[in-house]
Design a protein around this motif. Structure first.
Motif, PDB file in Angstrom:
ATOM      1  N   VAL A  53       8.408   8.532   0.554  1.00 30.59           N
ATOM      2  CA  VAL A  53       9.829   8.521   0.191  1.00 30.59           C
ATOM      3  C   VAL A  53      10.697   8.458   1.442  1.00 30.59           C
ATOM      4  O   VAL A  53      11.653   7.675   1.515  1.00 30.59           O
ATOM      5  N   ALA A  54      10.370   9.271   2.439  1.00 31.61           N
ATOM      6  CA  ALA A  54      11.159   9.271   3.676  1.00 31.61           C
ATOM      7  C   ALA A  54      11.068   7.917   4.367  1.00 31.61           C
ATOM      8  O   ALA A  54      12.060   7.418   4.913  1.00 31.61           O
ATOM      9  N   GLY A  55       9.886   7.306   4.331  1.00 29.20           N
ATOM     10  CA  GLY A  55       9.737   5.992   4.935  1.00 29.20           C
ATOM     11  C   GLY A  55      10.568   4.937   4.237  1.00 29.20           C
ATOM     12  O   GLY A  55      11.107   4.027   4.879  1.00 29.20           O
ATOM     13  N   ALA A  56      10.712   5.059   2.927  1.00 27.75           N
ATOM     14  CA  ALA A  56      11.488   4.078   2.167  1.00 27.75           C
ATOM     15  C   ALA A  56      12.988   4.269   2.371  1.00 27.75           C
ATOM     16  O   ALA A  56      13.747   3.294   2.359  1.00 27.75           O
ATOM     17  N   LEU A  57      13.424   5.512   2.575  1.00 25.54           N
ATOM     18  CA  LEU A  57      14.857   5.790   2.686  1.00 25.54           C
ATOM     19  C   LEU A  57      15.366   5.818   4.129  1.00 25.54           C
ATOM     20  O   LEU A  57      16.575   5.788   4.352  1.00 25.54           O
ATOM     21  N   GLY A  58      14.446   5.925   5.081  1.00 23.92           N
ATOM     22  CA  GLY A  58      14.862   6.033   6.476  1.00 23.92           C
ATOM     23  C   GLY A  58      14.500   7.384   7.028  1.00 23.92           C
ATOM     24  O   GLY A  58      15.151   8.389   6.693  1.00 23.92           O
ATOM     25  N   THR A  59      13.472   7.446   7.850  1.00 24.36           N
ATOM     26  CA  THR A  59      12.873   8.724   8.239  1.00 24.36           C
ATOM     27  C   THR A  59      13.813   9.639   9.022  1.00 24.36           C
ATOM     28  O   THR A  59      13.615  10.849   9.045  1.00 24.36           O
ATOM     29  N   GLN A  60      14.826   9.086   9.684  1.00 24.99           N
ATOM     30  CA  GLN A  60      15.644   9.907  10.566  1.00 24.99           C
ATOM     31  C   GLN A  60      16.931  10.426   9.925  1.00 24.99           C
ATOM     32  O   GLN A  60      17.742  11.062  10.595  1.00 24.99           O
ATOM     33  N   SER A  61      17.121  10.191   8.657  1.00 25.73           N
ATOM     34  CA  SER A  61      18.331  10.673   7.996  1.00 25.73           C
ATOM     35  C   SER A  61      18.060  11.990   7.272  1.00 25.73           C
ATOM     36  O   SER A  61      16.967  12.223   6.758  1.00 25.73           O
ATOM     37  N   TRP A  62      19.076  12.851   7.230  1.00 25.44           N
ATOM     38  CA  TRP A  62      18.946  14.117   6.521  1.00 25.44           C
ATOM     39  C   TRP A  62      18.827  13.898   5.014  1.00 25.44           C
ATOM     40  O   TRP A  62      18.143  14.660   4.326  1.00 25.44           O
ATOM     41  N   GLY A  63      19.455  12.860   4.519  1.00 21.78           N
ATOM     42  CA  GLY A  63      19.325  12.571   3.093  1.00 21.78           C
ATOM     43  C   GLY A  63      17.895  12.279   2.714  1.00 21.78           C
ATOM     44  O   GLY A  63      17.383  12.790   1.702  1.00 21.78           O
ATOM     45  N   ALA A  64      17.218  11.455   3.529  1.00 20.14           N
ATOM     46  CA  ALA A  64      15.816  11.146   3.263  1.00 20.14           C
ATOM     47  C   ALA A  64      14.955  12.396   3.366  1.00 20.14           C
ATOM     48  O   ALA A  64      14.016  12.588   2.577  1.00 20.14           O
ATOM     49  N   PHE A  65      15.275  13.267   4.325  1.00 17.85           N
ATOM     50  CA  PHE A  65      14.512  14.501   4.488  1.00 17.85           C
ATOM     51  C   PHE A  65      14.632  15.385   3.249  1.00 17.85           C
ATOM     52  O   PHE A  65      13.623  15.872   2.710  1.00 17.85           O
ATOM     53  N   ALA A 111     -11.367  13.216  -0.622  1.00 17.01           N
ATOM     54  CA  ALA A 111     -12.014  11.910  -0.581  1.00 17.01           C
ATOM     55  C   ALA A 111     -11.080  10.809  -1.092  1.00 17.01           C
ATOM     56  O   ALA A 111     -11.032   9.701  -0.537  1.00 17.01           O
ATOM     57  N   LEU A 112     -10.324  11.111  -2.150  1.00 15.56           N
ATOM     58  CA  LEU A 112      -9.378  10.130  -2.690  1.00 15.56           C
ATOM     59  C   LEU A 112      -8.272   9.826  -1.681  1.00 15.56           C
ATOM     60  O   LEU A 112      -7.916   8.661  -1.468  1.00 15.56           O
ATOM     61  N   PHE A 113      -7.725  10.870  -1.056  1.00 13.39           N
ATOM     62  CA  PHE A 113      -6.650  10.663  -0.074  1.00 13.39           C
ATOM     63  C   PHE A 113      -7.158   9.846   1.114  1.00 13.39           C
ATOM     64  O   PHE A 113      -6.442   8.994   1.648  1.00 13.39           O
ATOM     65  N   GLU A 114      -8.386  10.119   1.560  1.00 11.23           N
ATOM     66  CA  GLU A 114      -8.951   9.339   2.657  1.00 11.23           C
ATOM     67  C   GLU A 114      -9.138   7.879   2.255  1.00 11.23           C
ATOM     68  O   GLU A 114      -8.944   6.971   3.074  1.00 11.23           O
ATOM     69  N   GLY A 115      -9.531   7.649   1.002  1.00 14.00           N
ATOM     70  CA  GLY A 115      -9.696   6.285   0.534  1.00 14.00           C
ATOM     71  C   GLY A 115      -8.386   5.516   0.469  1.00 14.00           C
ATOM     72  O   GLY A 115      -8.348   4.294   0.693  1.00 14.00           O
ATOM     73  N   ILE A 116      -7.292   6.230   0.170  1.00 12.40           N
ATOM     74  CA  ILE A 116      -5.986   5.565   0.039  1.00 12.40           C
ATOM     75  C   ILE A 116      -5.286   5.431   1.385  1.00 12.40           C
ATOM     76  O   ILE A 116      -4.801   4.354   1.751  1.00 12.40           O
ATOM     77  N   TRP A 117      -5.219   6.541   2.147  1.00  8.82           N
ATOM     78  CA  TRP A 117      -4.424   6.557   3.382  1.00  8.82           C
ATOM     79  C   TRP A 117      -5.266   6.564   4.659  1.00  8.82           C
ATOM     80  O   TRP A 117      -4.704   6.595   5.757  1.00  8.82           O
ATOM     81  N   GLY A 118      -6.575   6.583   4.531  1.00  6.65           N
ATOM     82  CA  GLY A 118      -7.428   6.570   5.713  1.00  6.65           C
ATOM     83  C   GLY A 118      -7.749   7.964   6.213  1.00  6.65           C
ATOM     84  O   GLY A 118      -7.194   8.964   5.760  1.00  6.65           O
ATOM     85  N   THR A 119      -8.639   8.026   7.192  1.00  7.36           N
ATOM     86  CA  THR A 119      -9.100   9.312   7.723  1.00  7.36           C
ATOM     87  C   THR A 119      -8.307   9.774   8.929  1.00  7.36           C
ATOM     88  O   THR A 119      -8.381  10.944   9.312  1.00  7.36           O
ATOM     89  N   ASP A 120      -7.560   8.874   9.556  1.00  8.35           N
ATOM     90  CA  ASP A 120      -6.798   9.236  10.753  1.00  8.35           C
ATOM     91  C   ASP A 120      -5.435   9.812  10.382  1.00  8.35           C
ATOM     92  O   ASP A 120      -4.806   9.357   9.413  1.00  8.35           O
ATOM     93  N   PRO A 121      -4.943  10.778  11.164  1.00 12.29           N
ATOM     94  CA  PRO A 121      -3.591  11.304  10.919  1.00 12.29           C
ATOM     95  C   PRO A 121      -2.531  10.219  11.087  1.00 12.29           C
ATOM     96  O   PRO A 121      -2.670   9.330  11.934  1.00 12.29           O
ATOM     97  N   ILE A 122      -1.498  10.299  10.276  1.00  8.67           N
ATOM     98  CA  ILE A 122      -0.380   9.355  10.355  1.00  8.67           C
ATOM     99  C   ILE A 122       0.813  10.078  10.966  1.00  8.67           C
ATOM    100  O   ILE A 122       1.302  11.060  10.403  1.00  8.67           O
ATOM    101  N   ASN A 123       1.260   9.619  12.114  1.00 10.09           N
ATOM    102  CA  ASN A 123       2.401  10.245  12.785  1.00 10.09           C
ATOM    103  C   ASN A 123       3.685   9.987  12.004  1.00 10.09           C
ATOM    104  O   ASN A 123       3.889   8.899  11.464  1.00 10.09           O
ATOM    105  N   ILE A 124       4.534  10.994  11.940  1.00  3.61           N
ATOM    106  CA  ILE A 124       5.797  10.859  11.208  1.00  3.61           C
ATOM    107  C   ILE A 124       6.947  11.316  12.096  1.00  3.61           C
ATOM    108  O   ILE A 124       6.744  12.023  13.092  1.00  3.61           O
ATOM    109  N   SER A 125       8.142  10.915  11.739  1.00  6.04           N
ATOM    110  CA  SER A 125       9.346  11.365  12.443  1.00  6.04           C
ATOM    111  C   SER A 125      10.388  11.746  11.407  1.00  6.04           C
ATOM    112  O   SER A 125      10.431  11.175  10.319  1.00  6.04           O
TER     113      SER A 125
END
Length: 291
Positions: A53-65, A111-125
Motif C-alpha cells: 500500500v505504501a509503495g502504491a501511494l508513495g512511501t515518503q508521505s505521511w498519508g501513505a504511512f 513458505a507461502l510468503f517466501e514463494g510470493i516475495w522471495g527469501t531476501d529482505p526487502i528494504n523499505i523507506s
C-alpha cells in the motif's frame, strides 16, 4: 549521561514494539486460552500489505504511512478471523491440537510468503522524519521510537476501554468466566470470541507495519523473529495479563538494550536468563493470576 538516556529511551521504544506484538497474543490467551503460534504470520502478512500500500501511494508521505498502518490492522484482523473460524473454533478445549495447527499454519505461511516475495529482505523507506533524530538530554533519539511508544499507548488504552466499557467487552469477560450462563441468556459467545481473535490480529497488524519501519525492511521471517520475544514478554508478564505484558515489554527491552551496550551484546542471553528466573520463582508471571 547521554548514553544512559539513549539506551533507556530506545529500550522503552523497543518495549513498545514488543507490546504491540504481544498484546494480541496475551489477549487471545487471556480470554480464550488459545496459544496462537501463528500470531507471527498475522504480523508478517500485515507488514507485506502495508509495504504494498505504501509503495502504491508513495512511501515518503505521511498519508501513505497512516493508510498502510490501517490496512495492516485490517489485514491482520481478517487473517485472524479466518484462522479462528476455520482452524481454532473446532478445537476449543483441545489445546494440543490447537498448538499443532497454529504451528503448522506458521510454517506454511512463511513458505507461502517466501514463494510470493522471495527469501531476501526487502528494504523499505517511510516519511523522512522517521529517519531523523530528536535530542533529549544530549542523546539523539531516532524518531521511530516515539512513533512506537505513541502507538503502543493508544493500543493499550483502546484495548482496556473496549474490555471494560463496551457491551461486547463485558460479554467477552462474562463468557470467559461462565460460558454456559451467557449462552443461556441467548448471547452467541462464539461471535464474541471471533471478535477477540480479530482484535488480536489487528494489534499484530499494527505491530507488523511499525516493525517494518523500525527494521527498515520486510521479510517472510519478520513475524517469527518478533514472536519469540512476544512469547517471552507474555510469559514474564503473566499469561493473559495486558498490564503484565506492558510492564514486561518495557522490562525485557530495557534490560536487553543495556546488556547489549554494556555487556558486549549479550542482550538476548540476559533476556533468556530473566525468563528462566521468572519461571522458577514465579511461574504465573509478574502480574499473572494464580491458577
Amino acid at each position: 549521561m547521554s548514553t544512559v538516556v539513549l539506551t533507556l529511551i530506545t529500550g522503552v521504544g523497543l518495549g513498545a514494539l514488543y507490546f504491540l506484538v504481544a498484546s494480541g497474543l496475551s489477549l487471545i490467551y487471556g480470554l480464550m486460552h488459545v496459544l496462537n503460534f501463528a500470531h507471527g504470520a498475522f504480523l508478517t502478512l500485515s507488514a507485506f500489505a502495508g509495504y504494498l500500500v505504501a509503495g502504491a501511494l508513495g512511501t515518503q508521505s505521511w498519508g501513505a504511512f497512516l493508510v498502510s498502518v490501517l490496512v495492516g490492522a485490517a489485514v491482520g484482523a481478517l487473517f485472524a478471523t479466518v484462522t479462528e473460524l476455520v482452524l481454532i473454533r473446532p478445537l476449543y478445549e483441545r489445546h494440543i491440537e490447537q498448538v499443532l495447527v497454529t504451528v503448522g499454519l506458521s510454517f506454511a505461511a512463511v513458505a507461502l510468503f517466501e514463494g510470493i516475495w522471495g527469501t531476501d529482505p526487502i528494504n523499505i523507506s517511510g516519511p523522512p522524519w522517521l529517519r531523523q533524530t530528536t535530542e533529549v538530554l544530549g542523546a539523539r533519539i531516532p524518531n521511530t521510537y516515539w512513533v512506537l511508544m505513541i502507538a503502543a499507548a493508544l493500543v493499550l488504552v483502546a484495548l482496556v476501554l473496549f474490555l471494560r466499557k463496551t457491551r461486547y467487552g463485558m460479554i467477552i469477560r462474562a463468557g470467559v468466566e461462565n460460558r454456559s450462563m451467557v449462552t443461556a441468556l441467548g448471547i452467541d459467545v462464539r461471535t464474541s470470541f471471533t471478535l477477540v481473535f480479530a482484535i488480536g490480529g489487528a494489534a499484530a497488524g499494527i505491530g507488523g507495519v511499525l516493525a517494518m519501519h523500525y527494521s527498515t525492511f520486510v521479510s517472510a521471517h519478520l513475524g517469527q523473529t518478533l514472536l519469540i520475544f512476544a512469547f517471552i514478554v507474555t510469559v514474564v508478564g503473566g499469561l493473559g495479563s495486558l498490564t503484565g505484558a506492558a510492564v514486561a515489554s518495557v522490562l525485557v527491552a530495557v534490560l536487553q538494550q543495556f546488556a547489549n551496550f554494556y555487556l558486549g551484546g549479550t542482550g538476548d542471553f540476559i533476556v533468556v536468563i530473566l525468563l528462566a528466573v521468572v519461571l522458577l520463582v514465579r511461574p504465573r508471571g509478574l502480574l499473572g493470576r494464580k491458577a
